[in-house]
Design a protein around this motif. Structure first.
Motif, PDB file in Angstrom:
ATOM      1  N   GLY A 139      -4.674   6.590  27.513  1.00 42.49           N
ATOM      2  CA  GLY A 139      -5.807   6.583  28.437  1.00 42.49           C
ATOM      3  C   GLY A 139      -5.632   5.578  29.560  1.00 42.49           C
ATOM      4  O   GLY A 139      -6.000   5.833  30.711  1.00 42.49           O
ATOM      5  N   GLN A 140      -5.044   4.427  29.223  1.00 45.56           N
ATOM      6  CA  GLN A 140      -4.781   3.421  30.268  1.00 45.56           C
ATOM      7  C   GLN A 140      -3.769   3.967  31.272  1.00 45.56           C
ATOM      8  O   GLN A 140      -3.919   3.804  32.490  1.00 45.56           O
ATOM      9  CB  GLN A 140      -4.245   2.134  29.616  1.00 45.56           C
ATOM     10  N   ARG A 141      -2.748   4.643  30.752  1.00 44.41           N
ATOM     11  CA  ARG A 141      -1.719   5.207  31.639  1.00 44.41           C
ATOM     12  C   ARG A 141      -2.348   6.290  32.527  1.00 44.41           C
ATOM     13  O   ARG A 141      -2.063   6.382  33.720  1.00 44.41           O
ATOM     14  CB  ARG A 141      -0.591   5.803  30.787  1.00 44.41           C
ATOM     15  N   GLN A 142      -3.229   7.102  31.933  1.00 45.48           N
ATOM     16  CA  GLN A 142      -3.900   8.153  32.705  1.00 45.48           C
ATOM     17  C   GLN A 142      -4.691   7.537  33.862  1.00 45.48           C
ATOM     18  O   GLN A 142      -4.652   8.033  34.984  1.00 45.48           O
ATOM     19  CB  GLN A 142      -4.824   8.947  31.772  1.00 45.48           C
ATOM     20  N   ARG A 143      -5.392   6.440  33.591  1.00 44.56           N
ATOM     21  CA  ARG A 143      -6.165   5.780  34.656  1.00 44.56           C
ATOM     22  C   ARG A 143      -5.243   5.263  35.749  1.00 44.56           C
ATOM     23  O   ARG A 143      -5.570   5.326  36.947  1.00 44.56           O
ATOM     24  CB  ARG A 143      -7.008   4.659  34.067  1.00 44.56           C
ATOM     25  N   ALA A 144      -4.081   4.765  35.365  1.00 39.70           N
ATOM     26  CA  ALA A 144      -3.131   4.258  36.365  1.00 39.70           C
ATOM     27  C   ALA A 144      -2.627   5.405  37.251  1.00 39.70           C
ATOM     28  O   ALA A 144      -2.535   5.261  38.479  1.00 39.70           O
ATOM     29  CB  ALA A 144      -1.961   3.563  35.676  1.00 39.70           C
ATOM     30  N   TYR A 145      -2.328   6.539  36.648  1.00 39.29           N
ATOM     31  CA  TYR A 145      -1.861   7.681  37.446  1.00 39.29           C
ATOM     32  C   TYR A 145      -2.941   8.167  38.403  1.00 39.29           C
ATOM     33  O   TYR A 145      -2.657   8.482  39.560  1.00 39.29           O
ATOM     34  CB  TYR A 145      -1.418   8.834  36.530  1.00 39.29           C
TER      35      TYR A 145
END
Ligand code: ADP
Ligand code: MG
Length: 252
Positions: A139-145
């Motif tokens: 989820g953190q990676r998704q927010r970064a993308y």
């Protein structure tokens, strides 16, 4: 305006998009819904020039995407792919700054850096800004993308399943941000959504796809009915009015 005319796509002789035609008017939030394999991601890939069509045309503000150089289109349209394959040794800040590349060509101005900082703050990525992408939760990676894509600051924003892996709070924040981009900045947002109720609460228009074709499309309230949704998903879906929105119930 995005105009999709008779777009066809085949993989190994199997047709996965069959002469799809759609017009997406400028402004507002459009959600594309439909079951797995309906062709949603394929359509977004073709509109954003990530994959070629086997037939038909797509234009964005009159530009034929197949014939427009990538860097020209990237200043007008940004896309979040469903699967991202970026080098994981990037930090969050480096990834988000990458969104400015079509504008800055790698030389970030103070205005570019301000947009990067704003996106990092909005998505609550500050404590993670110097971490590498492979050191983040899904989820953190998704927010970064998504922060990277929004940093591109384009008139058209296409997000393929932006709520993937997000907790409820971050899902709501994401949809509020998307709504604000359309309402306050006049951007045209197209989302591929799995959650029909998030789509219902935050979209102006819904496009339902099934079997490589558009099954139905229209204003959100008209699409949120058992008669429309049931056949699209092959499931009995009750629809209730709740808090001014139409909510589909299908849990059992
Ligand atoms: N690279 C590929 N090679 C072969 N088939 C593919 C490829 N990409 C997608 N497909 C097929 O195309 C169809 C549509 O896929 P996709 O657009 O990803 O669906 P959705 O996003 O609606 O779930 C599916 O049947 C999928 O298996
Ligand atoms: Mg998909």
């Amino acid at each position: 305006m995005i105009e999709i005319r008779d777009v066809t796509k085949r993989y190994d002789g199997t047709t996965v998009l069959d002469r799809v035609s759609l017009t997406i008017e400028p402004g507002g939030v459009t959600s594309v819904i439909g079951p797995n394999g309906a062709g949603k991601s394929t359509l977004l890939s073709i509109v954003s020039r990530l994959a070629p069509a086997d037939g038909g045309t797509v234009t964005v503000d009159g530009l034929d995407v197949a014939a427009t150089p990538g860097e020209v289109l990237a200043r007008r349209l940004a896309v979040l792919r469903q699967e991202n394959h970026m080098p994981v040794r990037l930090t969050v800040r480096e990834l988000v700054a990458f969104g400015r590349f079509p504008h800055s060509g790698g030389r970030l101005t103070p205005a570019d850096l301000a947009l990067v900082d704003e996106a990092i703050a909005y998505f609550e990525l500050e404590p993670l800004a110097d971490r590498h992408l492979d050191q983040l939760s899904g989820g953190q990676r998704q927010r970064a993308y998504v922060a990277m894509v929004l940093c591109q600051d384009t008139d058209y924003v296409l997000l393929d399943e932006p709520l993937n892996n997000l907790d409820m709070r971050h899902a709501v924040q994401m949809m509020r941000r998307v709504r604000r981009m359309a309402d306050d900045y006049g951007k045209t947002v197209v989302l591929v959504m799995h959650d029909i109720n998030f789509a219902s609460c935050h979209s102006d228009t819904i496009i339902a796809m099934k079997d490589g074709a558009v099954a139905a499309q229209g204003p959100t309230a008209r699409m949120m009915t058992p008669e429309v949704l049931g056949p699209v998903y092959g499931l009995d879906i009750d629809v209730h009015e709740l808090g001014g929105s139409r909510i589909g119930v299908y849990f059992s």
